[in-house]
Every structure is written in C-alpha cells, then in structure tokens.
Motif scaffolding. Structure first.
Motif, short mmCIF file in Angstrom:
data_model
loop_
_atom_site.label_atom_id
_atom_site.label_comp_id
_atom_site.label_asym_id
_atom_site.label_seq_id
_atom_site.Cartn_x
_atom_site.Cartn_y
_atom_site.Cartn_z
N ILE A 17 -14.78 16.17 -15.87
CA ILE A 17 -15.13 17.52 -15.47
C ILE A 17 -16.48 17.59 -14.75
CG2 ILE A 17 -16.17 18.06 -17.72
CD1 ILE A 17 -14.11 20.43 -15.47
N SER A 18 -17.42 16.73 -15.19
CA SER A 18 -18.75 16.74 -14.57
C SER A 18 -18.67 16.23 -13.13
CB SER A 18 -19.73 15.89 -15.38
OG SER A 18 -19.26 14.55 -15.49
N VAL A 19 -17.82 15.25 -12.87
CA VAL A 19 -17.66 14.74 -11.50
C VAL A 19 -17.03 15.82 -10.61
CG1 VAL A 19 -16.63 12.91 -10.09
CG2 VAL A 19 -17.33 12.43 -12.44
N ILE A 20 -16.05 16.52 -11.17
CA ILE A 20 -15.38 17.58 -10.41
C ILE A 20 -16.37 18.70 -10.05
CG2 ILE A 20 -13.59 19.35 -10.52
CD1 ILE A 20 -12.03 17.44 -12.37
N ILE A 21 -17.22 19.06 -11.02
CA ILE A 21 -18.22 20.11 -10.77
C ILE A 21 -19.21 19.67 -9.70
CG2 ILE A 21 -20.15 21.37 -11.79
CD1 ILE A 21 -18.56 21.41 -14.42
N LEU A 22 -19.66 18.40 -9.79
CA LEU A 22 -20.60 17.88 -8.80
C LEU A 22 -19.99 17.89 -7.41
CD1 LEU A 22 -23.34 16.50 -8.19
CD2 LEU A 22 -22.22 14.31 -8.65
N TYR A 23 -18.72 17.52 -7.35
CA TYR A 23 -18.04 17.50 -6.05
C TYR A 23 -17.92 18.91 -5.48
CZ TYR A 23 -14.37 16.99 -2.59
OH TYR A 23 -13.65 17.02 -1.43
N CYS A 24 -17.57 19.87 -6.32
CA CYS A 24 -17.43 21.26 -5.85
C CYS A 24 -18.76 21.82 -5.37
CB CYS A 24 -16.86 22.13 -6.97
SG CYS A 24 -15.15 21.74 -7.41
N VAL A 25 -19.83 21.54 -6.13
CA VAL A 25 -21.16 22.02 -5.73
C VAL A 25 -21.55 21.42 -4.39
CG1 VAL A 25 -23.61 21.99 -6.31
CG2 VAL A 25 -21.90 22.52 -8.07
N SER A 26 -21.33 20.12 -4.25
CA SER A 26 -21.68 19.45 -2.99
C SER A 26 -20.85 20.00 -1.84
CB SER A 26 -21.46 17.93 -3.13
OG SER A 26 -22.25 17.42 -4.18
N PHE A 27 -19.58 20.26 -2.10
CA PHE A 27 -18.70 20.77 -1.05
C PHE A 27 -19.13 22.16 -0.59
CE2 PHE A 27 -14.82 20.64 1.30
CZ PHE A 27 -14.36 21.94 1.38
N LEU A 28 -19.60 22.99 -1.55
CA LEU A 28 -20.05 24.34 -1.19
C LEU A 28 -21.41 24.32 -0.51
CD1 LEU A 28 -18.95 26.27 -4.43
CD2 LEU A 28 -17.87 26.34 -2.15
N LEU A 29 -22.28 23.40 -0.94
CA LEU A 29 -23.63 23.34 -0.37
C LEU A 29 -23.66 22.70 1.00
CD1 LEU A 29 -25.84 22.40 -3.45
CD2 LEU A 29 -25.72 24.59 -2.26
N LEU A 30 -22.71 21.81 1.29
CA LEU A 30 -22.75 21.06 2.54
C LEU A 30 -22.72 21.97 3.78
CD1 LEU A 30 -22.86 18.29 3.86
CD2 LEU A 30 -20.35 18.19 3.70
N PRO A 31 -21.81 22.94 3.88
CA PRO A 31 -21.83 23.83 5.07
C PRO A 31 -23.14 24.60 5.19
CG PRO A 31 -19.76 24.04 3.88
CD PRO A 31 -20.68 23.25 3.01
N TRP A 32 -23.67 25.04 4.05
CA TRP A 32 -24.91 25.79 4.09
C TRP A 32 -26.07 24.92 4.57
CZ3 TRP A 32 -29.42 25.16 1.14
CH2 TRP A 32 -30.35 26.18 1.28
N ILE A 33 -26.09 23.67 4.12
CA ILE A 33 -27.16 22.76 4.54
C ILE A 33 -27.05 22.48 6.04
CG2 ILE A 33 -28.05 20.40 4.29
CD1 ILE A 33 -27.21 20.52 1.36
N ILE A 34 -25.84 22.25 6.50
CA ILE A 34 -25.65 21.96 7.93
C ILE A 34 -26.08 23.17 8.79
CG2 ILE A 34 -23.91 21.49 9.72
CD1 ILE A 34 -22.38 19.87 7.63
N GLN A 35 -25.76 24.38 8.31
CA GLN A 35 -26.12 25.58 9.06
C GLN A 35 -27.61 25.84 9.01
OE1 GLN A 35 -24.11 29.05 7.69
NE2 GLN A 35 -24.81 30.36 9.37
N SER A 36 -28.23 25.53 7.89
CA SER A 36 -29.67 25.79 7.74
C SER A 36 -30.50 24.85 8.58
CB SER A 36 -30.07 25.67 6.26
OG SER A 36 -29.36 26.61 5.47
N LEU A 37 -30.01 23.66 8.76
CA LEU A 37 -30.76 22.67 9.54
C LEU A 37 -30.27 22.72 10.99
CD1 LEU A 37 -30.69 19.73 6.96
CD2 LEU A 37 -32.52 21.38 7.36
N ASP A 38 -31.18 23.04 11.91
CA ASP A 38 -30.80 23.15 13.31
C ASP A 38 -30.23 21.85 13.85
OD1 ASP A 38 -31.63 25.74 13.24
OD2 ASP A 38 -33.67 25.27 13.93
N ASP A 39 -30.92 20.79 13.53
CA ASP A 39 -30.49 19.49 14.02
C ASP A 39 -30.36 18.56 12.81
OD1 ASP A 39 -29.86 17.24 15.37
OD2 ASP A 39 -31.81 17.03 16.39
N LEU A 40 -29.14 18.28 12.40
CA LEU A 40 -28.91 17.48 11.20
C LEU A 40 -29.45 16.07 11.35
CD1 LEU A 40 -27.63 17.36 8.38
CD2 LEU A 40 -25.47 16.64 9.45
#
Length: 326
Positions: A9-32
């Motif tokens: 369950i902890s791996v699944i939660i980590l994966y979900c958090v990373s999946f949700l944060l990834l688009p936000w991080i890409i959008q927040s950073l102008d140049d990845l």
C-alpha cells in the motif's frame, strides 16, 4: 491477493503522489531541462524517505529472519507492524499450536504403549514363575523334557527382563542413584545369578578383583550391564573354557574365548536389533542386549570398548572417572 495489496500500500501511495505531483512540477518549471537535477533530487528524496520508513517498520522482521540461533522466542514476532508481519506472526502461532497438539498426542500414545508393554510383560512373568516352580518341585526327575522346558523358561524370563529394561530406560536419567559400590560384591551377585547358565554351557568364571575396589555408580543399572555382558560372554564362549573377569588400572575387562567377532560388526553390535551373522545363524540373539548396555553406560558416563581378535573377545568398562579417591 488482498495481502499483497496490503503489503504494498505504501508503494501504491508513493506512486499516486508522484503521478499527481509530476504534471504540477513540469508546469511550475518553465524549462525542465534547466531544473533536471532538482527533479532527480526530489524523486530520490521521496524514494529514500519511503525506504527508511519501510526499513523501520520491518526492522524486527529482518532481525528475526537473520538470527541463526533458534529459541522458543522465534515462534513469535513481538508487536508486528506491517500487514505481512502480522500475517506471518499469526501463521507462526498456528504452526506452534499444531506442533504442540501433535506432540502431546504422540506423547500420550507413547506413554500408553509403554504402559501396555510393561503390563503385559509383568503378566507374562507370572505364569513363567509358576511353570518354573512346578519344574523345581519335580527336581528329582531326570526327564529331558522338564530340563528343556526349564531352559526355555529361562530364555523367556531373560527376554522379558530385557523388554522391561528397555521400557524403563526411557526415564533412565530420572531413575539414577549414584552411590559408592563394592565392585567385587556386585560381580559376585551377577556371577551367582548366572550360576546355572555357567553350568549348562560348561563355561566357568575366573574373577580377579581386589576386595576393596570401590566405584561410584548406580547399583541397579550397572548390575543390568554386567549381567548382560557376562550372559553374552557365556552364550558365545567356547565350551569348557573360562570367562576371565579382571579389574586393573580402573578398567574392568570381561574376556571370553570363542569365535572372533568380524571387524565389520564391531561398530554395529551396539545398534538396536542388530544380531550379526552368528546371531542370525543361532537364532538366539535379540539385538537388544548390547544396545541397552551402551545406552546405560553412556548415561552412567562409563566409557566402554569391545575388542575381538584371535578367538578372544574383550569387553572393557572404564571406571577412571568413578573410582573412589583414597
């Protein structure tokens, strides 16, 4: 399957958090590409936090599995944390309960068998004693049939005594009573008990023991050993020969003259039910006597050896650790 998802369950939660944060991080950073190291650091940081948390949650389980010294405490996991630990701990408890239940059942069966064995052996000794009394009351009769019956009764009595001795050795340690004994007096008793067998086999004892030889041992069990060894010496001794019983340098040696025991059988004659070539030929050996001798002497801590060469067989008992110090 349910346990698998619970364990991860902890791996699944980590994966979900990373999946949700990834688009936000890409959008927040102008140049990845210019922040690539920061992104790697963030992902690595989250993964490291997960590994540390997982390790501490399963620390006791890892220690339990890596422990090479097994004790009764290893059947339990104290305060299991993760779901897999709880399931593992529950399985261990079930296994322990099953093992203890089966062990108790087997012990009850074994005790019942020993009780029945002892009961029937004692019951069989009573009619044998009656038959021997009838034979003794007709001692003046020269009938060969009576002599044969008497000899067979002696064999049955000896075998039953072996059976009872085997049954009692299961609690040998609890029955031991170590005390100072006169080896010569004890040997006299054994030789006297076997007097008729000596005469029947035309074999005669030559006892060379010092009068004041005192050893520390259990009287009852040591007498059983001496009786069995001398009985064997008579049985396999050559007719019109002697049984030499010598005590020297804290070692008792019982020597008889007869067929040599093959070298290949020396180490096996103490095994339960092993009778050897001669025992199978004569049909008189049970394969129990020397097994009992070895077992009793081991508990009494009296080392023993058996040697046989050039038609001389010697059984030695070392009393060096049991001799009374002057």
């Amino acid at each position: 399957m349910k346990l698998f998802f619970r364990d991860h369950i902890s791996v699944i939660i980590l994966y979900c958090v990373s999946f949700l944060l990834l688009p936000w991080i890409i959008q927040s950073l102008d140049d990845l590409s210019s922040h690539y190291l920061y992104f790697i650091f963030l992902v690595s940081f989250l993964f490291t936090i997960w590994l540390i948390g997982r390790y501490y949650r399963r620390k006791k389980l890892y220690a339990h599995l890596q422990n090479n010294t097994l004790t009764s405490d290893d059947l339990h996991l104290y305060e299991p944390q993760a779901k897999i630990e709880q399931a593992y701990s529950q399985k261990l408890r079930q296994m322990q309960y099953l093992y203890l239940t089966q062990q108790q059942h087997l012990e009850e069966q074994e005790n019942e068998k020993q009780l029945v064995l002892s009961h029937f052996a004692h019951q069989m000794k009573t009619p044998l004693s009656v038959i021997q009394l009838i034979i003794q009351s007709n001692a003046n009769s020269q009938s060969e049939h009576l002599q044969t019956i008497n000899q067979e009764c002696d064999k049955l009595t000896f075998t039953l005594n072996q059976l009872l001795t085997y049954e009692r050795t299961s609690n040998l340690v609890a029955d031991l009573k170590i005390e100072a004994l006169s080896l010569k007096e004890l040997m006299k008793e054994v030789v006297n008990d076997l007097k008729d067998y000596f005469i029947a086999k035309e074999v005669f004892p030559k006892v060379t023991l010092v009068e004041n030889t005192i050893i520390y041992s259990d009287r009852k069990w040591l007498k059983i050993v001496l009786y069995q060894v001398i009985n064997n010496a008579i049985k396999y001794g050559k007719s019109e020969s002697s049984i030499q019983i010598i005590y020297d340098e804290a070692t008792l040696r019982i020597k008889n003259y007869g067929d040599t025991i093959p070298e290949s059988e020396i180490s096996r004659v103490f095994d339960l039910f092993y009778t050897g070539v001669k025992g199978r030929t004569s049909g008189e050996a049970t394969g129990i006597g020397l097994y009992l001798v070895k077992k009793i002497l081991t508990e009494l801590e009296h080392p023993s050896t058996l040697q046989s060469h050039e038609y001389v067989t010697t059984f030695s008992i070392d009393f060096s650790n049991s001799v009374k110090k002057s």
